[in-house]
Design a protein around this motif. Structure first.
Motif, PDB file in Angstrom:
ATOM      1  N   ALA A 125      39.820  -8.650  -7.529  1.00  0.00           N
ATOM      2  CA  ALA A 125      40.684  -7.530  -8.242  1.00  0.00           C
ATOM      3  C   ALA A 125      40.802  -6.194  -7.967  1.00  0.00           C
ATOM      4  O   ALA A 125      41.823  -6.094  -8.559  1.00  0.00           O
ATOM      5  CB  ALA A 125      40.386  -7.413 -10.166  1.00  0.00           C
ATOM      6  N   LYS A 126      40.085  -5.190  -7.277  1.00  0.00           N
ATOM      7  CA  LYS A 126      40.204  -4.289  -6.808  1.00  0.00           C
ATOM      8  C   LYS A 126      41.045  -4.102  -5.454  1.00  0.00           C
ATOM      9  O   LYS A 126      41.215  -3.178  -5.577  1.00  0.00           O
ATOM     10  CB  LYS A 126      38.483  -3.505  -6.466  1.00  0.00           C
ATOM     11  CG  LYS A 126      37.465  -3.334  -7.431  1.00  0.00           C
ATOM     12  CD  LYS A 126      36.347  -2.634  -7.389  1.00  0.00           C
ATOM     13  CE  LYS A 126      35.564  -2.606  -8.254  1.00  0.00           C
ATOM     14  NZ  LYS A 126      34.412  -1.652  -8.233  1.00  0.00           N
ATOM     15  N   GLU A 193      38.222 -16.743  -9.068  1.00  0.00           N
ATOM     16  CA  GLU A 193      36.918 -15.496  -9.637  1.00  0.00           C
ATOM     17  C   GLU A 193      36.508 -15.618 -10.795  1.00  0.00           C
ATOM     18  O   GLU A 193      37.883 -15.301 -11.493  1.00  0.00           O
ATOM     19  CB  GLU A 193      37.221 -14.929  -8.872  1.00  0.00           C
ATOM     20  CG  GLU A 193      37.397 -14.064  -7.265  1.00  0.00           C
ATOM     21  CD  GLU A 193      37.253 -13.234  -6.813  1.00  0.00           C
ATOM     22  OE1 GLU A 193      36.763 -13.042  -5.120  1.00  0.00           O
ATOM     23  OE2 GLU A 193      37.104 -12.225  -7.565  1.00  0.00           O
ATOM     24  N   PRO A 194      35.048 -16.375 -11.390  1.00  0.00           N
ATOM     25  CA  PRO A 194      35.073 -15.595 -12.393  1.00  0.00           C
ATOM     26  C   PRO A 194      34.686 -13.752 -12.785  1.00  0.00           C
ATOM     27  O   PRO A 194      34.703 -13.317 -11.828  1.00  0.00           O
ATOM     28  CB  PRO A 194      33.443 -16.638 -12.234  1.00  0.00           C
ATOM     29  CG  PRO A 194      33.115 -16.320 -11.499  1.00  0.00           C
ATOM     30  CD  PRO A 194      34.589 -16.472 -10.632  1.00  0.00           C
ATOM     31  N   GLY A 195      34.698 -13.534 -14.012  1.00  0.00           N
ATOM     32  CA  GLY A 195      34.976 -12.060 -14.283  1.00  0.00           C
ATOM     33  C   GLY A 195      36.334 -11.753 -14.355  1.00  0.00           C
ATOM     34  O   GLY A 195      36.181 -10.041 -14.133  1.00  0.00           O
ATOM     35  N   GLY A 196      37.243 -12.437 -14.214  1.00  0.00           N
ATOM     36  CA  GLY A 196      38.833 -11.105 -13.916  1.00  0.00           C
ATOM     37  C   GLY A 196      38.139 -10.608 -15.234  1.00  0.00           C
ATOM     38  O   GLY A 196      38.914  -9.468 -15.793  1.00  0.00           O
ATOM     39  N   SER A 197      38.324 -11.267 -16.907  1.00  0.00           N
ATOM     40  CA  SER A 197      38.227 -10.609 -18.069  1.00  0.00           C
ATOM     41  C   SER A 197      37.527 -10.300 -18.884  1.00  0.00           C
ATOM     42  O   SER A 197      37.977 -11.716 -19.557  1.00  0.00           O
ATOM     43  CB  SER A 197      39.652 -10.070 -18.483  1.00  0.00           C
ATOM     44  OG  SER A 197      40.235  -9.692 -19.512  1.00  0.00           O
ATOM     45  N   ILE A 198      36.448  -9.866 -19.225  1.00  0.00           N
ATOM     46  CA  ILE A 198      35.881  -9.618 -20.198  1.00  0.00           C
ATOM     47  C   ILE A 198      36.224  -8.733 -21.621  1.00  0.00           C
ATOM     48  O   ILE A 198      35.659  -7.484 -21.164  1.00  0.00           O
ATOM     49  CB  ILE A 198      34.381  -9.238 -20.423  1.00  0.00           C
ATOM     50  CG1 ILE A 198      33.754 -10.512 -19.198  1.00  0.00           C
ATOM     51  CG2 ILE A 198      33.422  -9.844 -21.470  1.00  0.00           C
ATOM     52  CD1 ILE A 198      32.725  -9.910 -18.100  1.00  0.00           C
ATOM     53  N   LEU A 199      37.087  -9.586 -22.223  1.00  0.00           N
ATOM     54  CA  LEU A 199      38.161  -9.099 -23.196  1.00  0.00           C
ATOM     55  C   LEU A 199      37.672  -8.465 -24.697  1.00  0.00           C
ATOM     56  O   LEU A 199      37.380 -10.380 -25.778  1.00  0.00           O
ATOM     57  CB  LEU A 199      39.103  -9.559 -23.207  1.00  0.00           C
ATOM     58  CG  LEU A 199      40.544  -8.973 -23.632  1.00  0.00           C
ATOM     59  CD1 LEU A 199      40.598  -7.282 -23.280  1.00  0.00           C
ATOM     60  CD2 LEU A 199      41.909  -9.438 -23.308  1.00  0.00           C
ATOM     61  N   TRP A 211      38.959 -16.010 -16.317  1.00  0.00           N
ATOM     62  CA  TRP A 211      38.925 -16.108 -14.785  1.00  0.00           C
ATOM     63  C   TRP A 211      40.408 -16.053 -14.381  1.00  0.00           C
ATOM     64  O   TRP A 211      41.129 -15.547 -14.579  1.00  0.00           O
ATOM     65  CB  TRP A 211      38.895 -17.612 -13.857  1.00  0.00           C
ATOM     66  CG  TRP A 211      38.131 -18.433 -14.336  1.00  0.00           C
ATOM     67  CD1 TRP A 211      36.945 -18.616 -15.189  1.00  0.00           C
ATOM     68  CD2 TRP A 211      36.711 -18.893 -13.021  1.00  0.00           C
ATOM     69  NE1 TRP A 211      35.309 -18.549 -14.756  1.00  0.00           N
ATOM     70  CE2 TRP A 211      35.734 -19.152 -13.718  1.00  0.00           C
ATOM     71  CE3 TRP A 211      36.883 -19.298 -11.238  1.00  0.00           C
ATOM     72  CZ2 TRP A 211      34.605 -20.160 -12.783  1.00  0.00           C
ATOM     73  CZ3 TRP A 211      35.939 -19.731 -10.882  1.00  0.00           C
ATOM     74  CH2 TRP A 211      34.983 -19.880 -11.740  1.00  0.00           C
ATOM     75  N   LEU A 212      39.917 -15.015 -12.659  1.00  0.00           N
ATOM     76  CA  LEU A 212      40.798 -14.237 -12.178  1.00  0.00           C
ATOM     77  C   LEU A 212      41.349 -14.937 -11.788  1.00  0.00           C
ATOM     78  O   LEU A 212      41.164 -16.214 -10.465  1.00  0.00           O
ATOM     79  CB  LEU A 212      41.204 -12.832 -11.736  1.00  0.00           C
ATOM     80  CG  LEU A 212      41.451 -12.287 -10.392  1.00  0.00           C
ATOM     81  CD1 LEU A 212      42.726 -12.102 -11.060  1.00  0.00           C
ATOM     82  CD2 LEU A 212      40.980 -11.385  -9.732  1.00  0.00           C
ATOM     83  N   ILE A 213      43.205 -15.548 -11.293  1.00  0.00           N
ATOM     84  CA  ILE A 213      43.545 -16.279 -10.620  1.00  0.00           C
ATOM     85  C   ILE A 213      44.505 -15.806 -10.167  1.00  0.00           C
ATOM     86  O   ILE A 213      45.325 -14.386 -10.212  1.00  0.00           O
ATOM     87  CB  ILE A 213      44.178 -17.285 -11.658  1.00  0.00           C
ATOM     88  CG1 ILE A 213      45.379 -17.534 -12.112  1.00  0.00           C
ATOM     89  CG2 ILE A 213      43.134 -18.234 -12.262  1.00  0.00           C
ATOM     90  CD1 ILE A 213      45.869 -18.343 -12.638  1.00  0.00           C
ATOM     91  N   TRP A 214      44.628 -15.804  -8.690  1.00  0.00           N
ATOM     92  CA  TRP A 214      45.402 -15.068  -8.590  1.00  0.00           C
ATOM     93  C   TRP A 214      46.712 -15.777  -6.546  1.00  0.00           C
ATOM     94  O   TRP A 214      45.586 -16.767  -6.183  1.00  0.00           O
ATOM     95  CB  TRP A 214      46.218 -13.950  -7.440  1.00  0.00           C
ATOM     96  CG  TRP A 214      44.967 -13.516  -6.703  1.00  0.00           C
ATOM     97  CD1 TRP A 214      45.094 -13.071  -5.266  1.00  0.00           C
ATOM     98  CD2 TRP A 214      43.360 -13.839  -6.652  1.00  0.00           C
ATOM     99  NE1 TRP A 214      44.016 -14.063  -4.403  1.00  0.00           N
ATOM    100  CE2 TRP A 214      42.903 -13.190  -5.358  1.00  0.00           C
ATOM    101  CE3 TRP A 214      42.254 -14.341  -7.500  1.00  0.00           C
ATOM    102  CZ2 TRP A 214      41.593 -13.960  -4.631  1.00  0.00           C
ATOM    103  CZ3 TRP A 214      41.058 -14.489  -7.048  1.00  0.00           C
ATOM    104  CH2 TRP A 214      40.814 -14.554  -5.622  1.00  0.00           C
ATOM    105  N   ILE A 215      47.608 -15.281  -6.373  1.00  0.00           N
ATOM    106  CA  ILE A 215      48.184 -15.676  -4.893  1.00  0.00           C
ATOM    107  C   ILE A 215      48.680 -14.466  -4.505  1.00  0.00           C
ATOM    108  O   ILE A 215      49.220 -13.427  -4.950  1.00  0.00           O
ATOM    109  CB  ILE A 215      49.152 -16.802  -5.186  1.00  0.00           C
ATOM    110  CG1 ILE A 215      50.340 -16.418  -5.925  1.00  0.00           C
ATOM    111  CG2 ILE A 215      48.654 -18.105  -5.586  1.00  0.00           C
ATOM    112  CD1 ILE A 215      51.680 -17.706  -5.929  1.00  0.00           C
ATOM    113  N   THR A 216      48.897 -14.052  -3.025  1.00  0.00           N
ATOM    114  CA  THR A 216      49.690 -13.240  -2.817  1.00  0.00           C
ATOM    115  C   THR A 216      51.218 -13.079  -2.103  1.00  0.00           C
ATOM    116  O   THR A 216      51.126 -14.866  -2.562  1.00  0.00           O
ATOM    117  CB  THR A 216      48.830 -12.656  -1.113  1.00  0.00           C
ATOM    118  OG1 THR A 216      49.629 -14.093  -0.366  1.00  0.00           O
ATOM    119  CG2 THR A 216      47.347 -13.146  -0.913  1.00  0.00           C
ATOM    120  N   GLY A 217      51.995 -12.173  -2.121  1.00  0.00           N
ATOM    121  CA  GLY A 217      53.571 -12.573  -2.345  1.00  0.00           C
ATOM    122  C   GLY A 217      53.636 -13.441  -0.839  1.00  0.00           C
ATOM    123  O   GLY A 217      54.781 -13.676  -0.677  1.00  0.00           O
TER     124      GLY A 217
END
Length: 227
Positions: A125-126, A193-199, A211-217
């Protein structure tokens, strides 16, 4: 992310998913007025609360910096919803954006409840910076579930986000079960990745451990160019 967006290639990409929705009996539309979106979501039975990052009274979205997708059935009744917005994280990163609550409120000191909190411990995420397209608030009506609808709407959202913003990253936050069942991978997200948002957002009765999910541009551009 640099490079010219090829409108014809994006059109081909979107046509595949729009056609798939039509085969399921769903007509898709895109809107840009988030006051209208909140009005629709508030009147949609069984849909959970719309997060404040898509509520213009808590986090205004400038014209061109957000959109929402709605799908209606043959009776013009709402069958699916999703929203997306662009975050300018050129001087920040997604982890910091979440932790500060600025991902949810334009001014957390004014709008956040004293007990609101968000912790992001997903390492990647960073590294999510620059132009970041955030996709969220996905809802599919019960009678349309189990038919691959999230894959369709995710494809539409990726294509529209690419056409509008050519982002450096596309990301979202999802419950673990979507990862475990393979839904995330099916929806085109290649990283998680786990731990994306404990909200916790008290006013909305929201408590998440996503969980955080993503793809790059570049991954998104490659996907679209291959159509």
């Amino acid at each position: 992310m640099t490079g010219v967006v090829n409108p014809l290639q994006v059109s081909r990409f979107l046509r595949v998913y729009d056609g798939a929705a039509a085969q399921k009996g769903i007509k898709l539309s895109i809107g840009f007025d988030f006051h209208e979106y909140v009005s629709i979501t508030g009147a949609t039975p069984t849909k959970g609360p719309t997060y404040p990052n898509f509520r213009p009274d808590r986090s205004p979205i400038k014209s061109g910096d957000g959109y929402w997708i709605i799908g209606v059935d043959k009776y013009d009744e709402v069958a699916l919803l999703e929203a997306a917005r662009l975050y300018d994280l050129s001087h920040s990163n997604f982890a910091e954006h979440l932790h500060s609550l600025k991902a949810f409120y334009a001014d957390p000191t004014v709008h956040a409840h004293p007990q609101d909190r968000c912790t992001c411990i997903a390492p990647s995420a960073k590294k999510i910076t620059g132009k970041v397209a955030y996709h969220g608030d996905l809802w599919v009506r019960r009678d349309f579930r189990g038919q691959g609808i999230p894959k369709i709407i995710s494809g539409i959202a990726r294509g529209v986000s690419f056409a509008m913003w050519a982002p450096d990253f596309v990301c979202g936050l999802v419950p673990r079960w979507r990862v475990d069942k393979g839904v995330v991978a099916q929806n085109g997200y290649t990283h998680c990745e786990p731990g994306g948002s404990i909200l916790q957002l008290v006013a909305y009765h929201i408590v998440d451990d996503d969980w955080l999910i993503w793809i790059t541009g570049e991954e998104l551009r490659s996907e679209i160019d291959q159509r």
